[in-house]
Design a protein around this motif. Structure first.
Motif, PDB file in Angstrom:
ATOM      1  N   THR A 106       0.826  -1.240   0.133  1.00 31.43           N
ATOM      2  CA  THR A 106      -0.039   0.045   0.123  1.00 31.43           C
ATOM      3  C   THR A 106       0.827   1.160  -0.008  1.00 31.43           C
ATOM      4  O   THR A 106       0.530   2.255  -0.678  1.00 31.43           O
ATOM      5  CB  THR A 106      -0.963  -0.040   1.200  1.00 31.43           C
ATOM      6  N   SER A 107       2.003   1.125   0.783  1.00 35.08           N
ATOM      7  CA  SER A 107       2.744   2.362   0.998  1.00 35.08           C
ATOM      8  C   SER A 107       4.334   1.681   1.011  1.00 35.08           C
ATOM      9  O   SER A 107       4.515   0.872   2.013  1.00 35.08           O
ATOM     10  CB  SER A 107       2.457   3.111   1.898  1.00 35.08           C
ATOM     11  N   LEU A 108       5.095   2.458   0.699  1.00 35.47           N
ATOM     12  CA  LEU A 108       6.600   2.148   0.894  1.00 35.47           C
ATOM     13  C   LEU A 108       7.361   3.403   0.958  1.00 35.47           C
ATOM     14  O   LEU A 108       7.288   4.393   0.203  1.00 35.47           O
ATOM     15  CB  LEU A 108       7.329   1.323  -0.336  1.00 35.47           C
ATOM     16  N   ARG A 109       8.239   3.491   2.120  1.00 34.06           N
ATOM     17  CA  ARG A 109       8.787   4.667   2.324  1.00 34.06           C
ATOM     18  C   ARG A 109      10.001   4.621   3.178  1.00 34.06           C
ATOM     19  O   ARG A 109      10.090   3.444   3.573  1.00 34.06           O
ATOM     20  CB  ARG A 109       7.612   6.019   2.936  1.00 34.06           C
ATOM     21  N   ILE A 110      10.686   5.589   3.458  1.00 33.58           N
ATOM     22  CA  ILE A 110      11.741   5.920   4.135  1.00 33.58           C
ATOM     23  C   ILE A 110      11.638   6.734   5.130  1.00 33.58           C
ATOM     24  O   ILE A 110      11.190   7.865   4.876  1.00 33.58           O
ATOM     25  CB  ILE A 110      13.322   6.163   3.561  1.00 33.58           C
TER      26      ILE A 110
END
Length: 102
Positions: free
Chosen positions: A22-26
């Motif tokens: 759904t969401s990929l982040r750092i």
């Protein structure tokens, strides 16, 4: 919903998964003070928990070899894991850790 974490004290990888990502982040944190960096990361993870209501949390569990046997770095990673675990407990959540083969 699964919240997946790749914990670090400088930048922590986060993935929110349903049946797909759904969401990929750092999450990045810059400070010379390790605890200030960890606090920023923990606060952002807490915001994601409130936003996505995950049912499961997973995180990579580091080994000393993963950080070049640098005990200081390994110690800081374990602090981050412990503080994140403490925060998760407020939401009656725990996280499962796994080791990536080297």
């Amino acid at each position: 919903i699964i919240l997946a974490l790749d914990i670090s004290t400088h930048s922590t990888g986060v993935a929110i998964l349903k049946l797909e990502i759904t969401s990929l982040r750092i999450i990045t944190a810059s400070s010379t003070n390790t605890f200030n960096r960890i606090e920023k990361i923990v606060n952002r993870i807490e915001q994601l928990i409130k936003e996505y209501n995950p049912t499961d949390i997973v995180a990579e569990s580091p080994l000393p070899a993963d950080v070049g046997h640098n005990i200081d770095t390994y110690k800081k990673l374990t602090w981050a894991q412990g503080i994140i675990g403490y925060m998760l407990n407020k939401y009656n959540l725990t996280y499962n850790t796994f080791y990536l083969p080297g």
